[in-house]
Design an enzyme around this catalytic site. Structure first.
Site, PDB file in Angstrom:
ATOM      1  N   ASN A  21      25.595 -23.672  -6.428  1.00  0.00           N
ATOM      2  CA  ASN A  21      26.241 -24.968  -6.371  1.00  0.00           C
ATOM      3  C   ASN A  21      25.656 -25.828  -5.268  1.00  0.00           C
ATOM      4  O   ASN A  21      25.387 -27.007  -5.459  1.00  0.00           O
ATOM      5  CB  ASN A  21      27.731 -24.768  -6.088  1.00  0.00           C
ATOM      6  CG  ASN A  21      28.558 -25.002  -7.318  1.00  0.00           C
ATOM      7  OD1 ASN A  21      28.323 -25.976  -8.018  1.00  0.00           O
ATOM      8  ND2 ASN A  21      29.469 -24.115  -7.584  1.00  0.00           N
ATOM      9  N   GLU A  71      -2.436  -5.549  -4.493  1.00  0.00           N
ATOM     10  CA  GLU A  71      -3.205  -5.239  -3.299  1.00  0.00           C
ATOM     11  C   GLU A  71      -4.580  -5.898  -3.351  1.00  0.00           C
ATOM     12  O   GLU A  71      -5.060  -6.406  -2.343  1.00  0.00           O
ATOM     13  CB  GLU A  71      -3.372  -3.726  -3.219  1.00  0.00           C
ATOM     14  CG  GLU A  71      -2.889  -3.134  -1.930  1.00  0.00           C
ATOM     15  CD  GLU A  71      -3.123  -1.648  -1.937  1.00  0.00           C
ATOM     16  OE1 GLU A  71      -4.215  -1.240  -1.551  1.00  0.00           O
ATOM     17  OE2 GLU A  71      -2.209  -0.914  -2.352  1.00  0.00           O
ATOM     18  N   HIS A  73       0.827  -1.194   0.000  1.00  0.00           N
ATOM     19  CA  HIS A  73       0.000   0.000   0.000  1.00  0.00           C
ATOM     20  C   HIS A  73       0.871   1.258   0.000  1.00  0.00           C
ATOM     21  O   HIS A  73       0.650   2.187  -0.783  1.00  0.00           O
ATOM     22  CB  HIS A  73      -0.899  -0.025   1.235  1.00  0.00           C
ATOM     23  CG  HIS A  73      -1.877   1.094   1.286  1.00  0.00           C
ATOM     24  ND1 HIS A  73      -2.951   1.155   0.443  1.00  0.00           N
ATOM     25  CD2 HIS A  73      -1.909   2.206   2.043  1.00  0.00           C
ATOM     26  CE1 HIS A  73      -3.629   2.256   0.688  1.00  0.00           C
ATOM     27  NE2 HIS A  73      -3.006   2.923   1.651  1.00  0.00           N
TER      28      HIS A  73
END
Lengths: 153, 690
Positions: B425, B68, B46
């Site tokens: 890795n 939202e 917001h």
């Protein structure tokens, strides 16, 4: 009509050489050099130039001419090429001249024992003065040094 | 007062919000039922939306708005979080990040997000049909059509305000009039905005923020504002800004908001400017004393304006300049100390000693200024590991400890890529897939530990997985096959040594080249990168238990404590961090073992190396001496003694590089300038220990 350039003139032995002025940062008197071990013999070491560490090369050694004792006349010319700062030890440096690009001829095969690839050309100044213009990026070309060393070694 | 001032603030804050969004989304994914996290996410989104809208980054605002909508359904229990919703939301975050990056790079922050927006809308529509109508309405309204009228609220801003009212915030309509004799009205307007931003959020202003900044307004402006404060309180706060004629704040409820937003756009746009001059004429005397009275008591008002920020953001380049200047100072200090010791004047010595202490403190502060928490690098890893694990269909927990550990900024800047590589890795090759793990009797979910901690002059970063470990035999075979080692050499390597071969150039053990890692250009690059930072990386592994990559990094790169030594006429510096001890040995203590010289050191034999021979020093040879000074240096567990001529003493030295032209010199890591102006080379002890 080709442009005029300013050229720093220095001496190695009896030959006179030229470097374009805008590639030269300063010209210094001889100063203490700290030897750097395990590197090429013509790299004399490093100097402290106002807080910056700069490697110096003996130009005689670089061109394979017998190295000479340093005298009062000996100078270190600090050049800046391809963002590398390097000092050249030369026998003397005492002249700045104007040169017209048109007066620079392509070099003959060998001049004063220096291979033609290190040279930009040869300029005739006055009656019987010859000025050898250096090709700095070739002089500082490292891959070529490696070949040179391996040939010697 | 140019836009840039807001912009850098906006970028910093957006990045903070995006980071917290990312983190909280991760948290939510682990705990999908925790509505508390949804609230936090919603609030972040917001705020981000509000900021973006204020700054005029419409794409950013509309995408956050769609997010939202989805989150709103979730927090009201109308929608259950599911995997694909997470994925879509993460994708939206990525898009937002890309936009903010674009803005950072000077772009407009525009991006084609229709695809993501469509999927977000689909989530809202598809999953909860009841909400479809509302969503459609909002999206239609968010279209730019409404925003063309300058005075009116567009539907998007309207919905923001309405939502705030429903959430119990105060929504105010504020009119501000600036005194007519004010010279810099844009500055005053900025001060008002600045004040307001501290305790709430400006949703919309007339004229627009850009126009106000460029002084394209009369002596008044009005705005819609969301805050927790009371209207009267705000009025007095605004009046405290000098040269403000009048400020009126009217609290709005849903009803008045609706009326105001539906009033003809033209009227709304023209009303405030007309009204304001009128007021100034009508009551020219009254506001002035009021303003003066307020000015008399600025302290309490300022206190109520929100706690001032405790940190400042400084341009990195300024820090670098500070550092450079300080380095110069350090060189002079060392020089002064030398001079003082020559002159032998007690007053001078005292002063120099005092200066030494002060500059020591100063150095600590300067160094601390450059320290950054590793968290700034670590914080993007949870998200990365999550995505990676998902694409590899593995379940992996990333446990981060020591994120508050601090490192020099220069190291922080460079360490990201190597760590990414090591983590990839660990996830790809380290942790086995779920089936294999179950078969090995391990929990299905793998764990990757990312640890940072201090130790001496170094910071260690470890990446440890609880996977299958590395098979040294396989490494040996692979190394021989790739021609890195001969068969005999390989046989001579211990298991520990063998697995370090992972870092050898051109080595990759992955049997299948996956998308993630194992392209053969790998760990050798990581190693050389870390080495270039003055660090080191080693790997420890136990078959079946897991693998640990341990990265050792120097605390700082530019100033170190070093021991200066003499070799004939030459001086060298050895970093104190690698010195174990110094001492003197007699010639008789040197033994010849297998052709090399060894000395006994604390119960074991360590090699003795002649520095003068190694560096071919012309004017010193320790073999002519009966007693030789030695420096014992360490690399990891291994020790070596270096024979030197003299110890000069301990010094703080500033590291300089040798210049671009010089090839890498074996045994030398850099240079420093001593107090007397001479250059001394810095020895790299690692070069002596293979």
């Amino acid at each position: 009509m080709a442009e005029d350039i300013k050229v720093i003139v220095f001496k190695l032995g009896t030959e006179e050489y030229g470097i374009e002025v805008d590639k030269v940062q300063t010209i210094e008197r001889m100063m203490p050099i700290t030897r750097v071990p395990k590197t090429y013999s013509f790299i004399k070491g490093v100097i402290n130039l106002r807080g910056v560490v700069i490697p110096v090369i003996d130009l005689r050694g670089r061109f394979g001419i017998a190295e000479a004792e340093y005298t009062d006349q000996t100078r270190i010319i600090i050049v800046n090429v391809n963002e590398m700062e390097v000092g050249f030890i030369v026998d003397s440096a005492n002249d700045v001249i104007d040169l017209n690009r048109a007066s620079i001829d392509t070099p003959p095969e060998i001049v004063g024992g220096i291979k033609a690839k290190y040279l930009d050309g040869v300029a005739k100044i006055g009656e019987d003065r010859l000025l050898i213009m250096l090709n700095l990026s070739e002089v500082l070309n490292k891959s070529e040094i490696v070949q040179l060393e391996s040939l010697e070694g | 007062m140019d836009m840039n001032q807001y912009l850098s603030m906006f970028i910093d804050e957006s990045n903070d919000h995006l980071q917290s969004l990312n983190e909280n989304m991760m948290g939510l994914e682990a705990n999908p039922e925790d509505l508390g996290i949804v609230q936090v996410i919603f609030r972040s989104a917001h705020t981000l939306k509000g900021m973006a809208a204020t700054m005029g980054f419409e794409d950013l605002a509309s995408l956050t708005h769609q997010m939202e909508n989805v989150l709103d359904l979730v927090r009201n229990n109308k929608l259950r979080m599911q995997d694909f919703i997470f994925d879509t939301l993460f994708k939206s975050l990525d898009a937002l990040e890309a936009m903010v990056q674009d803005i950072t790079a000077g772009g407009e922050g525009k991006a084609d997000v229709t695809h993501i927006v469509a999927s977000l809308q689909a989530i809202v529509r598809g999953e909860v049909p009841a909400a479809a109508g509302a969503a459609a309405e909002v999206t239609a309204a968010a279209a730019p059509a409404a925003s063309s009228a300058p005075g009116a609220l567009d539907e998007f801003q309207y919905s923001v305000l309405e939502q705030s009212i429903q959430e119990g915030h105060h929504v105010l309509y504020i009119d501000v009039a600036i005194r007519k004799d004010c010279q810099l009205k844009a500055v005053r307007a900025y001060m008002v905005f600045d004040l307001l931003e501290r305790s709430g959020e400006v949703v919309k202003s007339f004229p627009s923020v850009q126009d106000i900044e460029q002084e394209k307004f009369d002596y008044g402006f009005s705005l819609y504002y969301i805050t927790a404060k009371e209207a009267s309180e705000l009025e007095s706060m605004i009046m405290n800004v000098s040269e403000i004629e009048k400020a009126t704040a009217v609290a709005l409820d849903s009803e008045t908001l609706r009326q105001m937003s539906q009033a003809p756009a033209a009227a709304a746009a023209e009303a405030p400017p007309k009204e304001v001059p009128g007021e100034i004429q009508a009551q020219p005397a009254a506001p002035v004393p009021q303003a003066k009275a307020e000015a008399g008591k600025p302290a309490p008002a300022r206190a109520s304006g929100g706690a001032p920020s405790r940190t400042i953001r400084v341009d990195i380049e300024r820090l670098d300049v500070l550092m450079n200047l300080f380095s110069e100072l350090l060189i002079d200090r060392v020089r002064l100390e030398q001079l003082a010791s020559e002159v032998q004047n007690s007053d001078l010595t005292e002063t120099v000693e005092h200066m030494g202490r002060v500059s020591g403190d100063l150095q600590n502060i300067v160094m601390k200024l450059r320290m950054v928490q590793v968290d700034t690098v670590f914080n993007r890893f949870p998200r990365m590991v999550r995505d990676l694990a998902k694409s590899l269909d593995k379940k992996i927990d990333l446990v981060i400890t020591g994120a508050e550990t601090e490192l020099d900024r220069t190291v922080i800047d460079e360490i990201g890529d190597p760590l990414v590589h090591l983590l990839r890795n660990a996830v790809d090759h380290g942790v086995e897939n779920g089936k294999d793990r179950m078969a090995a009797g391990k929990p299905e979910t793998g764990t990757v530990n990312l640890r940072a901690f201090h130790s001496g002059n170094h910071v260690f970063i470890e990446i440890e997985d609880d996977g299958a470990g590395i098979n040294p035999q396989k490494i040996r075979q692979s190394a021989v096959k790739k021609g890195i080692l001969s068969q005999e050499e390989a046989a001579r390597y211990s298991d520990d040594e063998a697995i370090q071969l992972l870092f050898a150039p051109g080595f990759s053990t992955a049997e299948v080249i996956s998308d993630v890692s194992g392209r053969g250009v790998g760990l050798d690059v990581v190693k050389s990168k870390i080495a270039s930072l003055g660090g080191n990386v080693v790997v420890y592994s136990t078959m079946g238990k897991g693998t640990n990559f341990s990265v050792q990094l120097p605390l700082t790169l530019s100033i170190i404590a070093a021991m200066l030594i003499r070799l004939g006429s030459e001086k060298y510096a050895i970093p104190l961090s690698s010195i174990v001890e110094t001492g003197i040995i007699k010639k008789t203590q040197i033994r010849q073992v297998h052709g090399s010289r060894m000395i006994e050191f604390r119960g074991s034999h360590i090699p003795l190396l002649s520095l003068s021979k190694f560096f071919a020093v012309a004017d010193f040879d320790e073999t002519t001496e009966d007693e030789t000074e030695i420096v014992v240096v360490r690399k990891g567990e291994r020790l070596v003694a270096l024979a030197v001529q003299d110890f000069i003493g301990q010094n703080e030295i500033v590291i300089k590089n040798l210049g671009k032209y010089l090839p890498e010199v074996q045994g030398i890591s850099g240079a420093t300038i001593l107090g007397d102006g001479q250059v001394a080379l810095i020895i790299d002890p690692n070069a002596f220990i293979k």
